[in-house]
Design an enzyme around this catalytic site. Structure first.
Site, PDB file in Angstrom:
ATOM      1  N   GLY A   1      -2.634  -2.955  -7.047  1.00  0.00           N
ATOM      2  CA  GLY A   1      -2.697  -1.779  -7.910  1.00  0.00           C
ATOM      3  C   GLY A   1      -3.943  -1.590  -8.718  1.00  0.00           C
TER       4      GLY A   1
ATOM      5  N   GLY B   1      -4.326  -3.575  -2.056  1.00  0.00           N
ATOM      6  CA  GLY B   1      -4.304  -2.727  -0.869  1.00  0.00           C
ATOM      7  C   GLY B   1      -5.490  -1.781  -0.920  1.00  0.00           C
ATOM      8  NE  ARG B   2      -5.276   3.266  -4.846  1.00  0.00           N
ATOM      9  CZ  ARG B   2      -4.470   4.256  -4.484  1.00  0.00           C
ATOM     10  NH1 ARG B   2      -4.936   5.243  -3.753  1.00  0.00           N
ATOM     11  NH2 ARG B   2      -3.215   4.259  -4.864  1.00  0.00           N
TER      12      ARG B   2
ATOM     13  NE  ARG C   1      -3.992   8.345  -2.044  1.00  0.00           N
ATOM     14  CZ  ARG C   1      -4.707   8.541  -3.126  1.00  0.00           C
ATOM     15  NH1 ARG C   1      -5.895   9.090  -3.053  1.00  0.00           N
ATOM     16  NH2 ARG C   1      -4.247   8.172  -4.304  1.00  0.00           N
TER      17      ARG C   1
ATOM     18  CB  CYS D   1       3.671  26.561   8.472  1.00  0.00           C
ATOM     19  SG  CYS D   1       3.082  26.963  10.101  1.00  0.00           S
TER      20      CYS D   1
ATOM     21  CE1 TYR E   1      -0.590   2.592   0.022  1.00  0.00           C
ATOM     22  CE2 TYR E   1      -2.582   2.677  -1.314  1.00  0.00           C
ATOM     23  CZ  TYR E   1      -1.419   2.032  -0.931  1.00  0.00           C
ATOM     24  OH  TYR E   1      -1.094   0.820  -1.487  1.00  0.00           O
TER      25      TYR E   1
HETATM   26  N1  LLP Z   1       2.160  -4.686  -3.827  1.00  0.00           N
HETATM   27  C1  LLP Z   1       3.247  -3.893  -3.889  1.00  0.00           C
HETATM   28  C2  LLP Z   1       4.568  -4.494  -4.109  1.00  0.00           C
HETATM   29  C3  LLP Z   1       3.103  -2.507  -3.745  1.00  0.00           C
HETATM   30  O1  LLP Z   1       4.188  -1.733  -3.803  1.00  0.00           O
HETATM   31  C4  LLP Z   1       1.822  -1.954  -3.532  1.00  0.00           C
HETATM   32  C5  LLP Z   1       1.649  -0.504  -3.376  1.00  0.00           C
HETATM   33  C6  LLP Z   1       0.719  -2.818  -3.466  1.00  0.00           C
HETATM   34  C7  LLP Z   1       0.937  -4.186  -3.635  1.00  0.00           C
HETATM   35  C8  LLP Z   1      -0.685  -2.329  -3.241  1.00  0.00           C
HETATM   36  O2  LLP Z   1      -1.150  -1.488  -4.251  1.00  0.00           O
HETATM   37  P1  LLP Z   1      -2.673  -0.988  -4.232  1.00  0.00           P
HETATM   38  O3  LLP Z   1      -3.547  -2.190  -4.479  1.00  0.00           O
HETATM   39  O4  LLP Z   1      -2.931  -0.398  -2.905  1.00  0.00           O
HETATM   40  O5  LLP Z   1      -2.767   0.015  -5.312  1.00  0.00           O
HETATM   41  N2  LLP Z   1       0.694   6.215  -1.469  1.00  0.00           N
HETATM   42  C9  LLP Z   1       0.070   5.983  -2.756  1.00  0.00           C
HETATM   43  C10 LLP Z   1       0.036   4.514  -3.139  1.00  0.00           C
HETATM   44  C11 LLP Z   1       1.412   3.875  -3.185  1.00  0.00           C
HETATM   45  C12 LLP Z   1       1.326   2.396  -3.493  1.00  0.00           C
HETATM   46  C13 LLP Z   1       2.614   1.716  -3.201  1.00  0.00           C
HETATM   47  N3  LLP Z   1       2.612   0.320  -3.455  1.00  0.00           N
HETATM   48  C14 LLP Z   1      -1.321   6.594  -2.764  1.00  0.00           C
HETATM   49  O6  LLP Z   1      -1.731   7.201  -1.770  1.00  0.00           O
HETATM   50  O7  LLP Z   1      -2.036   6.504  -3.771  1.00  0.00           O
END
Ligand code: LLP
Length: 376
Positions: free
Chosen positions: A213, A240-241, A274, A307, A335
């Protein structure tokens, strides 16, 4: 941006096309590892499950955070040793939980019901994912740590949870939480570390999992978190991101021009949700120009072909160009392809990867045959 390779990729495989730069993603993952020596860096597969990306990260020694049984299977198929996999998922079935545990992955309980299944399943590593009751500053859809969120065991359920674990003669391998996504303030993670490490000490867990996150640099995260963790405590992070956001592009061409200000792209909300879902803004780069545009007072919008009036990739396009223009949407590695859908009969786009100076296809474009293959 690897401009020439992106142009070549669009020529070879057509548009819309996702391109992920594996070297850039690996470099971002290594930045986490260097900031946190000894920690398990478990890339959140949900951000971008491209198969070639997963294999590359496995080779480089990283682990995976997965949600549910299918991502778990993808992680193992990519060759990841189960010791490096963390399984989350608030709605997993009894079978998902027991099967997950049997693979050797660390499986987190997010509800007392799930914990009950895990402690009575065969041997394996059980973790507790807590709801820390911490608010983080981000888009409301991306916050997961507040007390009324659906994720994780409530703090006041922890004594009952520990009782269940002890009575079943089990132990807790890890205590963790994930407070949300696209969070800029590292101090949010400092506060989380303080809370989780004290709970880990109380419960005898030797590992803490502080989730993913963070939108900033791994070094800033480490500086905020490290002082709050005892030396001997093993750490898991689930970025992730920050590993893939800047390592991926969505390539699209302008298909048609609507003279009242819409450039209609051949990609839209079905390829990149997004902007529509979170109002996110992404760089729009014209790689090769298209036809000249008709006169129009005011801004051009890069719209999708779906659409839905909300189907927009970018408003106020700075460098508008007409039919045939090849456009790269930036910061699309996270994402993007992960959230694609087949709404409006869209076939899911192909995926290509860059490694060194070479390009290759990692998943071909979906076909009509793929789409109807499950019809009874
Ligand atoms: N760990 C858990 C338990 C999570 O639920 C998530 C993301 C991550 C790690 C990774 O988070 P990151 O480092 O990527 O922020 N679709 C949304 C993002 C949803 C994230 C869901 N969980 C978007 O496009 O911004």
């Amino acid at each position: 941006m690897p401009r020439e390779l992106l142009i070549e990729a669009a020529e070879r495989w057509g548009t819309p096309l996702y391109v992920t730069d594996l070297d850039a993603a690996a470099a971002a993952a290594h930045a986490w590892r260097s900031a946190l020596p000894g920690a398990l860096v478990a890339y959140a597969v949900k951000a971008n499950p491209d198969p070639a990306l997963l294999r590359r990260l496995v080779i480089e020694g990283f682990g995976f955070e997965v949600v549910g049984p299918v991502e778990l299977a993808l992680a193992l198929r990519a060759g990841c040793p189960p010791e490096r996999v963390v399984v989350n998922g608030v709605g997993q079935t009894d079978a998902d939980l027991a099967d997950g545990l049997a693979t050797g992955a660390l499986v987190n309980a997010e509800t007392l019901g799930a914990l009950d299944v895990l402690v009575h399943a065969g041997p394996g590593r059980i973790g507790l994912r807590l709801n820390p009751g911490l608010e983080a500053d981000t888009h409301p859809y991306l916050a997961t740590g507040a007390a009324d969120a659906k994720f994780g065991l409530a703090l006041d359920e922890l004594p009952v949870a520990m009782d269940m674990v002890k009575r079943a003669g089990r132990a807790v391998a890890s205590i963790g939480a994930h407070i949300g996504s696209e969070i800029d303030d590292p101090q949010s993670f400092g506060r989380l570390a303080t809370l989780i490490s004290s709970l880990a000490q109380e419960t005898g867990a030797t590992q803490v999992d502080l989730g993913g996150g963070f939108a900033g640099s791994p070094a800033a995260w480490a500086a905020a978190v490290r002082p709050h963790l005892p030396e001997a405590m093993r750490l898991i992070v689930e970025p992730g991101r920050s590993i893939v956001r800047d390592a991926g592009w969505l390539l699209t061409r302008v298909a048609r021009v609507q003279a009242r200000g819409h450039l209609i792209a051949d990609a839209g909300m079905t390829e990149f949700l997004r902007p529509m879902l979170y109002g996110s803004r992404h760089a729009v780069t014209v790689l090769t120009p298209g036809t000249d545009l008709p006169p129009h007072e005011g801004d051009w919008t890069l719209s999708g072909p779906i659409c839905e009036s909300g189907d927009v990739l970018s408003r106020h396009v700075e460098e508008p160009s007409g039919e045939g223009a090849l456009i790269a949407i930036g910061q699309a590695g996270a994402y993007g392809l992960a959230m694609a859908s087949t709404y409006n009969g869209r076939l899911r786009a192909a995926q290509a990867v860059i490694e060194g100076e070479t390009l290759r296809l990692s998943r071909r474009r979906e076909t009509l045959e793929d789409l109807v293959a499950r019809d009874a």
